[in-house]
Design a protein around this motif. Sequence first.
Motif, PDB file in Angstrom:
ATOM      1  N   VAL A 106       0.851  -1.104   0.009  1.00 44.98           N
ATOM      2  CA  VAL A 106      -0.042  -0.042   0.094  1.00 44.98           C
ATOM      3  C   VAL A 106       0.847   1.251   0.125  1.00 44.98           C
ATOM      4  O   VAL A 106       2.151   1.004   0.400  1.00 44.98           O
ATOM      5  N   GLY A 107       0.298   2.460  -0.638  1.00 43.65           N
ATOM      6  CA  GLY A 107       1.202   3.619  -0.259  1.00 43.65           C
ATOM      7  C   GLY A 107       0.095   4.573   0.452  1.00 43.65           C
ATOM      8  O   GLY A 107      -0.841   4.414   0.517  1.00 43.65           O
ATOM      9  N   ALA A 108       0.772   5.605   0.985  1.00 43.52           N
ATOM     10  CA  ALA A 108       0.206   6.693   2.017  1.00 43.52           C
ATOM     11  C   ALA A 108       0.698   7.894   1.800  1.00 43.52           C
ATOM     12  O   ALA A 108       2.122   8.000   1.824  1.00 43.52           O
ATOM     13  N   ARG A 109      -0.184   8.830   1.769  1.00 49.22           N
ATOM     14  CA  ARG A 109       0.425  10.275   1.753  1.00 49.22           C
ATOM     15  C   ARG A 109       0.468  10.996   3.017  1.00 49.22           C
ATOM     16  O   ARG A 109       0.866  12.081   3.211  1.00 49.22           O
ATOM     17  N   SER A 110      -0.098  10.150   4.105  1.00 51.71           N
ATOM     18  CA  SER A 110       0.000  10.761   5.476  1.00 51.71           C
ATOM     19  C   SER A 110      -0.341   9.555   6.355  1.00 51.71           C
ATOM     20  O   SER A 110      -0.657   8.535   6.088  1.00 51.71           O
ATOM     21  N   PRO A 111       0.183   9.924   7.755  1.00 39.95           N
ATOM     22  CA  PRO A 111      -0.083   9.155   8.587  1.00 39.95           C
ATOM     23  C   PRO A 111      -1.574   8.529   8.932  1.00 39.95           C
ATOM     24  O   PRO A 111      -1.779   7.312   9.094  1.00 39.95           O
ATOM     25  N   GLN A 112      -2.424   9.460   8.706  1.00 45.28           N
ATOM     26  CA  GLN A 112      -3.987   9.130   8.787  1.00 45.28           C
ATOM     27  C   GLN A 112      -4.142   8.150   7.740  1.00 45.28           C
ATOM     28  O   GLN A 112      -5.073   7.430   7.850  1.00 45.28           O
ATOM     29  N   GLN A 113      -3.792   8.431   6.522  1.00 42.91           N
ATOM     30  CA  GLN A 113      -4.182   7.477   5.352  1.00 42.91           C
ATOM     31  C   GLN A 113      -3.719   6.141   5.624  1.00 42.91           C
ATOM     32  O   GLN A 113      -4.301   5.159   5.394  1.00 42.91           O
TER      33      GLN A 113
END
Length: 309
Positions: A268-275
């Motif tokens: 998975v990829g994420a742009r933020s800790p929340q994502q």
Amino acid sequence: MGLNLAAIGRLAPGLPDHATAVIDRAWQHGLRLFDTAPQYGDGSAERHTGQALATRPRDDFILTTKVGQHVAAGSAYLWLGETDTSGEDLQADFTYDGVHRSLEQSMRRLGTDRLDVVHLHDPVRRADEALRGGYKALVQLRAAGTVGAISASTDHVGLLAEYATIGRRGNQHDPGFDCFLIAGRYTLLDQSGLDLLLPRCAAWGLGVMAAGALHPGLLTGATAPNQPAYVKARAEAIRRVCDLHGVPVRAAALQFPLGHPAVATVLVGARSPQQLDDDIAMFNHPIPTALWADLKQRNLIEQRSPVPR
């Protein structure tokens, strides 16, 4: 689950602390596989990954990168906007010397003297060059201990299926590939990897990393102007069935690939800790077996697809 660092490459130039925070949050969640590449932010993803992991025990995580594709110096490729592999700044070099140079630079940015997995990155248009040059270099580096495992990363299942046969044709001097990264070809929306590639990998013990499970938001209703109408209709039908069972479509999409015995991890990829928090929640969301049965009954996933239990 593993973390793909493409989004980190886009964040790193303008938001270095934010990029590091995503990696730190991944570690807190127990993720230990970090998948990067030189062109993710023209080296930014590798630099920030190396900095974020510098204080972690090296044997406690799996670090992967890619060779064969790089970005011309000074390019903003993957720094801004979405990933567009048609960019003129993207250059290919799968030669023996090119792969050695690429890995030397990657290890310097990552601050490590060894890589756990190295992927030939989308070698479709230079498949022969990749085998004659880059693959030969990786075999030697694997024997020396600099590279732990050799892989190829692409969405072209036919090429990976052919690569899977290397070393399985009676040539004991060529041990072949160890694993593969398949992008968007064994997902809730597309099971084309099921026909040839995954059975070979399962039979020969080649682990598969499944990427692109969400098809850049297509499954979750994001605008996808370049997708054919029938693909959009299929995605919408899958969303409706998930809604009927009270299951977020993202949860089903992230968990589905691991039903196959050849799939070792989902990236998975994420742009933020929340994502990333949300990705983890979806990955752990309970899914009734009736959902998988319903999707098969409606011919929205292949009847022979093994499903998570």
